[in-house]
Design a protein around this motif. Structure first.
Motif, PDB file in Angstrom:
ATOM      1  N   PRO A 135       0.821  -1.217   0.000  1.00  0.00           N
ATOM      2  CA  PRO A 135       0.000   0.000   0.000  1.00  0.00           C
ATOM      3  C   PRO A 135       0.854   1.266   0.000  1.00  0.00           C
ATOM      4  O   PRO A 135       1.952   1.289   0.566  1.00  0.00           O
ATOM      5  CB  PRO A 135      -0.798  -0.115   1.300  1.00  0.00           C
ATOM      6  N   HIS A 136       0.329   2.318  -0.614  1.00  0.00           N
ATOM      7  CA  HIS A 136       0.991   3.619  -0.632  1.00  0.00           C
ATOM      8  C   HIS A 136       0.425   4.481   0.494  1.00  0.00           C
ATOM      9  O   HIS A 136      -0.786   4.714   0.540  1.00  0.00           O
ATOM     10  CB  HIS A 136       0.758   4.321  -1.971  1.00  0.00           C
ATOM     11  N   PRO A 137       1.249   4.980   1.392  1.00  0.00           N
ATOM     12  CA  PRO A 137       0.712   5.818   2.471  1.00  0.00           C
ATOM     13  C   PRO A 137       0.211   7.153   1.930  1.00  0.00           C
ATOM     14  O   PRO A 137       0.823   7.758   1.052  1.00  0.00           O
ATOM     15  CB  PRO A 137       1.922   6.015   3.399  1.00  0.00           C
ATOM     16  N   ALA A 138      -0.915   7.612   2.455  1.00  0.00           N
ATOM     17  CA  ALA A 138      -1.448   8.921   2.083  1.00  0.00           C
ATOM     18  C   ALA A 138      -0.628  10.003   2.781  1.00  0.00           C
ATOM     19  O   ALA A 138      -0.330   9.898   3.972  1.00  0.00           O
ATOM     20  CB  ALA A 138      -2.919   9.023   2.478  1.00  0.00           C
ATOM     21  N   ARG A 139      -0.256  11.052   2.050  1.00  0.00           N
ATOM     22  CA  ARG A 139       0.536  12.140   2.625  1.00  0.00           C
ATOM     23  C   ARG A 139      -0.366  13.009   3.505  1.00  0.00           C
ATOM     24  O   ARG A 139      -1.548  13.215   3.211  1.00  0.00           O
ATOM     25  CB  ARG A 139       1.151  12.995   1.518  1.00  0.00           C
ATOM     26  N   PRO A 140       0.194  13.575   4.591  1.00  0.00           N
ATOM     27  CA  PRO A 140      -0.638  14.420   5.484  1.00  0.00           C
ATOM     28  C   PRO A 140      -1.227  15.632   4.780  1.00  0.00           C
ATOM     29  O   PRO A 140      -2.277  16.141   5.190  1.00  0.00           O
ATOM     30  CB  PRO A 140       0.366  14.841   6.571  1.00  0.00           C
ATOM     31  N   THR A 141      -0.562  16.137   3.732  1.00  0.00           N
ATOM     32  CA  THR A 141      -1.044  17.353   3.053  1.00  0.00           C
ATOM     33  C   THR A 141      -2.110  17.067   2.006  1.00  0.00           C
ATOM     34  O   THR A 141      -2.686  18.004   1.452  1.00  0.00           O
ATOM     35  CB  THR A 141       0.140  18.060   2.374  1.00  0.00           C
TER      36      THR A 141
END
Length: 424
Positions: A63-69
């Motif tokens: 899985p690709h982590p979602a960026r906080p921004t």
């Protein structure tokens, strides 16, 4: 699930490279035929190497982590088309993942470029249980889907960026070199975010048998296929990333392991000096893994089956990553005064390499030397603020006990497979 296609091309946008040049970065993608999902998309300033292509396999499978921004709508738990709760129960990494498909393919269709038919790439596929199918020669339609995907990226993503080169003068600005402002790393960040939007966009080639008039998004098609085929988590560890690195076979001499006039040695090799490896059919040579971006260390498979790190004997003298191209440049321009003293010659080369890096860092290097080091460090290796602390058992604090055994202190930005595994 049909096999993903894998290919490389130049992106239609200029980027600012580390050495100050403006050029088009190289884009390598993997497209899932069944869902039209772009499973992996990585930009490289220079030609894609076999190790880059091999590590793309890891990007496809985790899985690709979602960026906080990023907007919340780009998170998998906010995507209405995806069965997030059911998937997260199987794979906890999906809790904070981006809303884009995760696929471990059975087969990958590649072009016949030397990167994709290399021993490093095929060995990485074998490690992950993926078969490789080269596209037929002189048959451009064999990878029509991936070629059209390149077109979609250029049309839907690149044309909205400063520095867009376009297919002709009517599709770009009057001074694209003046407009270009993004580095390769910044373009990669923008591309990663755009890819999540792409998977929410209906695709005319995706139709559900029960709703043939409705075009589905890649995410919707993936959700439908996951319901049939299921989801198998692939927890890649630091050991897996070492296994994905290119392989060569070398002898262990009394002095250690010699590769291109560089000597790698450690006390761990003492029982095996001058001894043949237990691997049949390799002429007694031992299995070596290495990363072309940073040749200051290698990993050898000892009889216990583990990959063990062996440092270059002058590693502590050269505190920045360098590749074989930089090393050959030093060898070509260095003066070898004593042809009988190979140890002193290697020490002189290490000193010349250190002086080159110091000149570049202080701004006193030539344009050629600056470009040389920029190419050598376009893929930065993880860095730490200070050398790691060692326990009495020579292990490094903070690393899992089941990982490869490091041979010496690290702290100068060396390739760390555990850091690589933590990124995905």
């Amino acid at each position: 699930m049909p096999a993903p296609s894998h290919d490389t091309t130049r992106l239609d946008v200029l980027a600012l490279f580390d050495d100050g040049r403006l050029a088009r970065p190289e884009l390598t993608i993997a497209v899932d035929v069944a869902t039209r999902a772009i499973l992996a998309a990585v930009l490289c300033p220079s030609a894609t190497k076999a190790v880059d292509a091999a590590l793309l396999l890891a990007e496809m499978a985790v899985p690709h982590p979602a960026r906080p921004t990023w907007p919340h709508i780009l998170r998998m738990d906010r995507a209405p088309a995806l069965p997030h709760q059911r998937l997260a129960a199987l794979d906890e990494r999906l809790a904070g993942a981006a809303a884009r498909p995760v696929v471990l393919p059975e087969t990958i269709v590649v072009d016949r470029g030397k990167v994709f038919v290399s021993a490093a790439f095929t060995a990485a596929c074998e490690h992950l249980g993926i078969s490789v199918q080269p596209a037929p020669p002189h048959a451009p339609t064999a990878k029509g889907i991936v070629e059209r995907t390149f077109g979609s990226i250029n049309h839907l993503f690149c044309q909205h960026l400063p520095g867009y080169t376009g297919s002709d003068v009517t599709r770009r600005g009057p001074d694209i070199a003046q407009d270009a402002c993004y580095s390769v790393a910044q373009l990669q960040d923008l591309l990663d975010e755009w890819l999540v939007h792409y998977h929410h966009r209906p695709h005319e080639g995706l139709r559900h048998p029960m709703m043939p008039r409705k075009a589905l998004t890649p995410n919707q098609m993936w959700a439908a296929l996951v319901a049939v085929a299921g989801h198998v988590p692939v927890p890649l560890t630091g050991r897996d990333y070492l296994e994905l690195l290119p392989v060569r076979w070398q002898a262990i001499t009394p002095a250690g392991i010699t590769i291109h006039h560089r000597t790698y040695d450690h006390d761990l090799l003492a029982p095996y000096r001058g001894q043949p490896s237990p691997v049949a059919g390799r002429g007694g040579k031992w299995e070596i893994h290495y990363t072309p971006h940073d040749v200051r260390q290698i990993w050898i498979r000892l009889p216990d089956g583990e990959l063990t790190e062996i440092p270059w004997i002058h590693r502590d003298h050269v505190h920045q990553p360098f590749n074989d191209h930089t090393w050959q440049h030093i060898r070509t321009h260095a003066h070898h005064h004593n042809h009988d003293d190979s140890q002193q010659h290697e020490a002189d080369l290490a000193d010349a390499l250190d002086q080159l890096m110091r000149r570049v860092h202080s701004g006193h290097a030539t344009t050629t030397e600056q470009a040389l080091l920029a190419r050598a460090t376009t893929t930065p290796t993880p860095a730490t603020d200070e050398p790691a602390q060692h326990d009495e058992d020579d292990s490094i604090d903070g690393l899992p006990d089941d990982g490869p055994r490091p041979a010496a202190a690290i702290g100068f930005g060396l390739y760390d497979a555990h850091e690589e595994a933590a990124k995905w």
